[in-house]
Scaffold this active site. Structure first.
Site, mmCIF file in Angstrom:
data_model
loop_
_atom_site.group_PDB
_atom_site.id
_atom_site.type_symbol
_atom_site.label_atom_id
_atom_site.label_comp_id
_atom_site.label_asym_id
_atom_site.label_seq_id
_atom_site.Cartn_x
_atom_site.Cartn_y
_atom_site.Cartn_z
ATOM 1 C CG ASP A 139 52.986 102.456 -24.695
ATOM 2 O OD1 ASP A 139 54.035 103.029 -24.349
ATOM 3 O OD2 ASP A 139 53.231 101.521 -25.853
ATOM 4 C CE LYS A 140 44.869 107.855 -22.341
ATOM 5 N NZ LYS A 140 44.413 109.355 -23.018
#
Length: 303
Positions: A139-140
């Site tokens: 994920d970011k």
């Protein structure tokens, strides 16, 4: 045309469908957009096509919207620094910083890990043109180790290893609350949250998801845990910890307050260990990445 179906359950009755969906937010970006979808026959309520924006919803109605997908952006090389842990002609292992998106998508077309990799090495023709070389993602808001394929054979072999669940992926996370056990496993299926398409959730009809956890430390109202993925569902560690009442620090999407020690969208989750078999040599490769500076600071604050 590529399409996807979004399902929304109406929580209250009496409201116009165009107003309700527009207020729901992404992917319904405006009331005019919703009205155009209705005009095209793309909106159904309880299985029946809705042909007017003024249709009034009842509580519990299930709305299905068929959305046309925009064309995926083809990434371009960008000279962005990379933290390279290992590289040869077949694979490259990088330590992704928190805040970097892995590959371009609508809303994030530049500054991704793929953009940086394309400026560093040749990846054209390895996997999809939108996500060249990418066999798994972070994920970011998550930092840590990722392996990227540099040639088609390596890509196919790494995908096979991931599907066979032989790739070792271990994480360190800081979570809210004192976890009660030293070791435990969460075996709970995960799917898209029918009430909020931006979230995943534990659902009876979700895809199988298994995570092994170990408590590392307890301090104050927080704990640090090690997580090892058996499966690799979207947001798996985040969903499983929130499901048992211990959301990750900084993970506002799953119930935690924002933490000023982390950047916006930052989550106290770091992929610190990665093991896989080299696609060409058959050698078992193992890598570790120290906690990033923001999580080291956070640990001092929590402790």
């Amino acid at each position: 045309m590529d399409e996807r179906t979004v399902r929304v359950a109406a929580q209250e009755g009496g409201e116009r469908i165009d107003k309700y969906l527009a207020a729901y937010g992404e992917p319904f970006v405006s009331r005019n957009f919703v009205q155009s979808l209705i005009a095209d026959g793309r909106v159904r309520v309880n299985g029946s096509v809705v042909n007017r924006p003024s249709f009034r919803l009842s509580a519990g109605d299930v709305i299905e919207v068929v959305l046309p997908l925009p064309p995926s952006p083809v990434p371009e090389p960008e000279a962005i620094p990379l933290d390279i842990v290992y590289e040869d002609g077949s694979v490259i292992v990088v330590n992704k910083p928190r805040g970097m998106v892995v590959h371009p998508a609508p809303g994030n077309t530049e500054g991704t890990l793929v953009n940086a990799l394309l400026a560093h090495c040749e990846l054209r023709g390895v996997g999809s043109k939108e996500r060249p070389g990418i066999v798994h993602r972070l994920d970011k808001g998550t930092s840590g180790l990722m392996v990227v394929a540099k040639e088609p054979m390596a890509y196919m072999d790494l995908v096979r290893q991931l599907q066979a669940r032989t790739v070792v992926r271990r994480y360190v996370a800081f979570v809210h609350g004192k976890v009660p056990d030293e070791r435990w496993t969460v075996n709970a299926p995960i799917g898209r949250d029918p009430l909020n398409r931006q979230r995943m959730a534990v659902l009876p009809d979700g895809k199988p998801a298994v995570t092994h956890f170990t408590c590392l430390e307890r301090f104050g109202d927080f704990s640090s845990v090690r997580a090892e993925l058996v499966t690799g569902r979207t947001h798996q560690i985040r969903v499983h910890m929130a499901h048992i009442g211990h959301p990750l620090v900084g993970d506002r999407r799953y119930g935690a307050p924002r933490d000023p020690a982390l950047p916006d969208e930052g989550i106290a989750l770091h992929a610190y260990r990665l093991e896989f078999v080299h696609p060409r040599t058959g050698e078992l490769l193992s890598f570790e990445a120290d906690l990033p500076e923001d999580m080291r600071r956070l640990r001092k604050t929590l402790g």
